[in-house]
Design a protein around this motif. Structure first.
Motif, PDB file in Angstrom:
ATOM      1  N   THR A  17       0.812  -1.220   0.000  1.00 54.81           N
ATOM      2  CA  THR A  17       0.000   0.000   0.000  1.00 54.81           C
ATOM      3  C   THR A  17       0.846   1.270   0.000  1.00 54.81           C
ATOM      4  O   THR A  17       0.312   2.367   0.170  1.00 54.81           O
ATOM      5  CB  THR A  17      -0.942   0.026   1.221  1.00 54.81           C
ATOM      6  OG1 THR A  17      -0.153   0.043   2.423  1.00 54.81           O
ATOM      7  CG2 THR A  17      -1.865  -1.185   1.236  1.00 54.81           C
ATOM      8  N   SER A  18       2.144   1.149  -0.197  1.00 58.59           N
ATOM      9  CA  SER A  18       3.031   2.307  -0.158  1.00 58.59           C
ATOM     10  C   SER A  18       2.904   3.154  -1.417  1.00 58.59           C
ATOM     11  O   SER A  18       2.502   2.676  -2.487  1.00 58.59           O
ATOM     12  CB  SER A  18       4.486   1.854   0.003  1.00 58.59           C
ATOM     13  OG  SER A  18       4.934   1.208  -1.180  1.00 58.59           O
ATOM     14  N   TYR A  19       3.281   4.412  -1.278  1.00 63.85           N
ATOM     15  CA  TYR A  19       3.315   5.309  -2.438  1.00 63.85           C
ATOM     16  C   TYR A  19       4.387   4.860  -3.425  1.00 63.85           C
ATOM     17  O   TYR A  19       4.202   4.962  -4.644  1.00 63.85           O
ATOM     18  CB  TYR A  19       3.593   6.743  -1.978  1.00 63.85           C
ATOM     19  CG  TYR A  19       3.631   7.742  -3.103  1.00 63.85           C
ATOM     20  CD1 TYR A  19       2.456   8.243  -3.653  1.00 63.85           C
ATOM     21  CD2 TYR A  19       4.841   8.192  -3.623  1.00 63.85           C
ATOM     22  CE1 TYR A  19       2.486   9.161  -4.692  1.00 63.85           C
ATOM     23  CE2 TYR A  19       4.880   9.112  -4.659  1.00 63.85           C
ATOM     24  CZ  TYR A  19       3.700   9.597  -5.188  1.00 63.85           C
ATOM     25  OH  TYR A  19       3.738  10.497  -6.220  1.00 63.85           O
ATOM     26  N   ALA A  20       5.486   4.344  -2.909  1.00 61.63           N
ATOM     27  CA  ALA A  20       6.568   3.878  -3.787  1.00 61.63           C
ATOM     28  C   ALA A  20       6.081   2.798  -4.742  1.00 61.63           C
ATOM     29  O   ALA A  20       6.499   2.729  -5.900  1.00 61.63           O
ATOM     30  CB  ALA A  20       7.731   3.346  -2.938  1.00 61.63           C
ATOM     31  N   THR A  21       5.173   1.948  -4.279  1.00 56.87           N
ATOM     32  CA  THR A  21       4.645   0.860  -5.100  1.00 56.87           C
ATOM     33  C   THR A  21       3.482   1.309  -5.982  1.00 56.87           C
ATOM     34  O   THR A  21       3.196   0.675  -7.000  1.00 56.87           O
ATOM     35  CB  THR A  21       4.182  -0.300  -4.180  1.00 56.87           C
ATOM     36  OG1 THR A  21       5.282  -0.703  -3.356  1.00 56.87           O
ATOM     37  CG2 THR A  21       3.698  -1.504  -4.981  1.00 56.87           C
ATOM     38  N   ASN A  22       2.842   2.419  -5.614  1.00 59.95           N
ATOM     39  CA  ASN A  22       1.608   2.835  -6.295  1.00 59.95           C
ATOM     40  C   ASN A  22       1.699   4.281  -6.784  1.00 59.95           C
ATOM     41  O   ASN A  22       0.892   5.138  -6.427  1.00 59.95           O
ATOM     42  CB  ASN A  22       0.423   2.698  -5.333  1.00 59.95           C
ATOM     43  CG  ASN A  22       0.182   1.270  -4.895  1.00 59.95           C
ATOM     44  OD1 ASN A  22      -0.338   0.457  -5.647  1.00 59.95           O
ATOM     45  ND2 ASN A  22       0.583   0.952  -3.664  1.00 59.95           N
ATOM     46  N   SER A  23       2.688   4.552  -7.621  1.00 59.34           N
ATOM     47  CA  SER A  23       2.862   5.916  -8.131  1.00 59.34           C
ATOM     48  C   SER A  23       3.086   5.940  -9.646  1.00 59.34           C
ATOM     49  O   SER A  23       3.722   6.847 -10.175  1.00 59.34           O
ATOM     50  CB  SER A  23       4.027   6.605  -7.407  1.00 59.34           C
ATOM     51  OG  SER A  23       5.197   5.802  -7.426  1.00 59.34           O
ATOM     52  N   SER A  24       2.552   4.934 -10.341  1.00 64.10           N
ATOM     53  CA  SER A  24       2.680   4.917 -11.805  1.00 64.10           C
ATOM     54  C   SER A  24       1.922   6.063 -12.459  1.00 64.10           C
ATOM     55  O   SER A  24       2.343   6.592 -13.488  1.00 64.10           O
ATOM     56  CB  SER A  24       2.166   3.583 -12.368  1.00 64.10           C
ATOM     57  OG  SER A  24       2.977   2.511 -11.946  1.00 64.10           O
ATOM     58  N   LEU A  25       0.780   6.456 -11.882  1.00 66.34           N
ATOM     59  CA  LEU A  25       0.019   7.567 -12.444  1.00 66.34           C
ATOM     60  C   LEU A  25       0.838   8.850 -12.418  1.00 66.34           C
ATOM     61  O   LEU A  25       0.887   9.594 -13.408  1.00 66.34           O
ATOM     62  CB  LEU A  25      -1.278   7.775 -11.662  1.00 66.34           C
ATOM     63  CG  LEU A  25      -2.124   8.930 -12.192  1.00 66.34           C
ATOM     64  CD1 LEU A  25      -3.033   8.468 -13.316  1.00 66.34           C
ATOM     65  CD2 LEU A  25      -2.937   9.588 -11.083  1.00 66.34           C
ATOM     66  N   GLN A  26       1.509   9.098 -11.301  1.00 62.20           N
ATOM     67  CA  GLN A  26       2.324  10.310 -11.184  1.00 62.20           C
ATOM     68  C   GLN A  26       3.480  10.289 -12.189  1.00 62.20           C
ATOM     69  O   GLN A  26       3.888  11.338 -12.711  1.00 62.20           O
ATOM     70  CB  GLN A  26       2.846  10.463  -9.758  1.00 62.20           C
ATOM     71  CG  GLN A  26       1.776  10.842  -8.736  1.00 62.20           C
ATOM     72  CD  GLN A  26       0.973   9.664  -8.223  1.00 62.20           C
ATOM     73  OE1 GLN A  26       1.131   8.527  -8.678  1.00 62.20           O
ATOM     74  NE2 GLN A  26       0.122   9.908  -7.243  1.00 62.20           N
ATOM     75  N   ARG A  27       4.000   9.088 -12.462  1.00 62.57           N
ATOM     76  CA  ARG A  27       5.060   8.975 -13.475  1.00 62.57           C
ATOM     77  C   ARG A  27       4.510   9.348 -14.851  1.00 62.57           C
ATOM     78  O   ARG A  27       5.211   9.975 -15.655  1.00 62.57           O
ATOM     79  CB  ARG A  27       5.635   7.558 -13.484  1.00 62.57           C
ATOM     80  CG  ARG A  27       6.766   7.357 -14.496  1.00 62.57           C
ATOM     81  CD  ARG A  27       7.415   5.996 -14.333  1.00 62.57           C
ATOM     82  NE  ARG A  27       8.219   5.935 -13.123  1.00 62.57           N
ATOM     83  CZ  ARG A  27       9.492   6.299 -13.057  1.00 62.57           C
ATOM     84  NH1 ARG A  27      10.103   6.759 -14.138  1.00 62.57           N
ATOM     85  NH2 ARG A  27      10.152   6.201 -11.935  1.00 62.57           N
ATOM     86  N   GLU A  28       3.271   8.961 -15.130  1.00 66.32           N
ATOM     87  CA  GLU A  28       2.643   9.344 -16.400  1.00 66.32           C
ATOM     88  C   GLU A  28       2.513  10.861 -16.508  1.00 66.32           C
ATOM     89  O   GLU A  28       2.711  11.442 -17.577  1.00 66.32           O
ATOM     90  CB  GLU A  28       1.259   8.697 -16.509  1.00 66.32           C
ATOM     91  CG  GLU A  28       1.282   7.196 -16.727  1.00 66.32           C
ATOM     92  CD  GLU A  28       1.829   6.818 -18.101  1.00 66.32           C
ATOM     93  OE1 GLU A  28       1.371   7.410 -19.100  1.00 66.32           O
ATOM     94  OE2 GLU A  28       2.715   5.954 -18.162  1.00 66.32           O
ATOM     95  N   VAL A  29       2.175  11.506 -15.411  1.00 66.10           N
ATOM     96  CA  VAL A  29       2.060  12.968 -15.397  1.00 66.10           C
ATOM     97  C   VAL A  29       3.413  13.608 -15.701  1.00 66.10           C
ATOM     98  O   VAL A  29       3.515  14.535 -16.518  1.00 66.10           O
ATOM     99  CB  VAL A  29       1.520  13.463 -14.037  1.00 66.10           C
ATOM    100  CG1 VAL A  29       1.611  14.980 -13.937  1.00 66.10           C
ATOM    101  CG2 VAL A  29       0.085  13.012 -13.835  1.00 66.10           C
ATOM    102  N   ILE A  30       4.465  13.112 -15.054  1.00 64.04           N
ATOM    103  CA  ILE A  30       5.807  13.644 -15.295  1.00 64.04           C
ATOM    104  C   ILE A  30       6.195  13.472 -16.757  1.00 64.04           C
ATOM    105  O   ILE A  30       6.769  14.373 -17.381  1.00 64.04           O
ATOM    106  CB  ILE A  30       6.826  12.952 -14.365  1.00 64.04           C
ATOM    107  CG1 ILE A  30       6.582  13.360 -12.911  1.00 64.04           C
ATOM    108  CG2 ILE A  30       8.265  13.300 -14.777  1.00 64.04           C
ATOM    109  CD1 ILE A  30       7.407  12.584 -11.908  1.00 64.04           C
ATOM    110  N   SER A  31       5.855  12.320 -17.333  1.00 63.75           N
ATOM    111  CA  SER A  31       6.153  12.063 -18.738  1.00 63.75           C
ATOM    112  C   SER A  31       5.414  13.032 -19.654  1.00 63.75           C
ATOM    113  O   SER A  31       5.975  13.545 -20.623  1.00 63.75           O
ATOM    114  CB  SER A  31       5.784  10.620 -19.084  1.00 63.75           C
ATOM    115  OG  SER A  31       5.981  10.358 -20.459  1.00 63.75           O
TER     116      SER A  31
END
Length: 380
Positions: A17-31
């Motif tokens: 349940t960590s942010y480190a494991t569940n932050s793919s959406l934020q990576r899409e935003v950065i991209s």
């Protein structure tokens, strides 16, 4: 402010349940914002590069995305220096987030980051020095006229204010509670919806105006003239009818009230400390504060489940269900600490299981997107 700074943080560690494991959406935003970053940094490099370039990443959180923006900035500067046939500057990088952020995860990743940087760019690039600067970006963080590049992604939609008369984190008490009766104006909701009265929208907007103006004012004091700031955060097309993911989370909590799993007053008293402004509202505040010139202000939309196909555990025969679980997991990673403060820890698993189902239902019936604002500014 003190309560917010202690509790408002992503789920730490590297667990399920960590942010480190569940932050793919934020990576899409950065991209998605990389072209704006490229353009802004390249223009800055073509004007002047100090011998020591100081960079701040505000709201860095922790996990695999934390150093992505810094890496991108390094790549752009390296390309610019090569095209101009000049040496790269020394880099001093400040990673900022609130006091509860899991900075230890970041520190443990620095050794491999430095090794990768040296391998990819060689000894002639840098050197680079990275440090943490904990604290609220709605206050001062750095000395006067010290910063050259400021970046922030997926952070400025968070508000600073906590209720003065309640232990839970809220936007502000004024406007959300009737002064005479003590009744909540936004009953059954945790954010602005179409059923929220105008006084609720005004309360949220007022707090955002205070916070964002403070953010601009403090950064203007800290940045050098001609310095650049690239900001990305959640917004809305029409901020008094935002149609956000938190409307669905509110419905989920309402269901649990109806089933007597949580108390109605507990829900009525809770309002998430978030605001998703329109581009028009942001532009007006930047122009009114007056310290920065807008180079670019755009909006873009991404699906709720953007980044879903990029993670390994989604590959099975029940993609539809997994999509809702994916959305539920990244909202949990962001929201759980403050939800636990209000509703207790024991309901969290059930809450987010129910929420995942509601997300699936919502996405099946209509199109739901996250609206993002991306802004490039130059310090006057």
């Amino acid at each position: 402010m003190e309560v917010v700074e202690q509790i408002l943080h992503m789920n730490g560690g590297v667990g399920q349940t960590s942010y480190a494991t569940n932050s793919s959406l934020q990576r899409e935003v950065i991209s998605n914002t990389r072209p704006t970053l490229d353009e802004s940094i390249t223009i800055y490099c073509n004007k002047v590069l100090p011998k020591c370039l100081r960079i701040a990443d505000l709201g860095c959180s922790s996990g695999p995305n934390t150093l992505t923006a810094v890496s991108n900035i390094f790549d752009i500067i390296e390309a610019s220096c090569q095209s101009l046939n000049i040496n790269s500057p020394t880099f001093q990088v400040f990673l900022n987030d609130l006091l509860g952020n899991d900075f230890n995860v970041i520190f443990r990743s620095l050794s491999s980051f430095y090794e990768k940087l040296k391998k990819e760019k060689g000894d002639k690039f840098g050197p680079c020095f990275i440090t943490a600067m904990p604290g609220s970006f709605y206050g001062r963080l750095f000395p006067n006229n010290s910063m050259h590049v400021v970046h922030s992604s997926s952070s400025l939609h968070w508000l600073s204010k906590t209720s003065e008369n309640h232990s839970s984190i809220q936007t502000c008490s004024k406007g959300l509670v009737d002064d005479q009766t003590g009744e909540a104006h936004n009953k059954g909701n945790i954010y602005i919806t179409k059923t929220s009265p105008a006084v609720v929208f005004k309360s949220y907007l007022d707090q955002f105006q205070i916070d964002f103006t403070n953010f601009l004012r403090y950064r203007s004091e800290e940045m050098v003239s001609g310095g650049i700031m690239i900001l990305t955060f959640l917004g809305s097309i029409q901020s008094n009818s935002p149609k956000s993911i938190y409307e669905i989370l509110g419905r989920t909590l309402n269901d649990m009230v109806k089933e007597n799993i949580i108390e109605a007053k507990c829900l009525d008293d809770y309002n998430v400390p978030l605001y998703f402004p329109s581009a028009r509202e942001v532009k007006s505040l930047i122009e009114k504060e007056g310290s920065f010139c807008i180079q670019k202000l755009n909006t873009f939309e991404i699906d709720w489940d953007a980044g879903f196909t990029t993670i390994e555990h989604t590959i099975n025969n029940n993609e539809k269900h997994k999509s809702g679980k994916y959305v539920s997991d990244y909202i949990r990673a962001v929201m759980e600490p403050i939800l636990v403060k209000q509703f207790g820890e024991t309901i969290m698993d059930e809450l987010f299981d129910r929420f995942a189902n509601k997300v699936n239902e919502s996405m099946a019936n209509e199109k739901w997107n996250h609206v993002n604002l991306v802004i490039s500014l130059i310090k006057n």
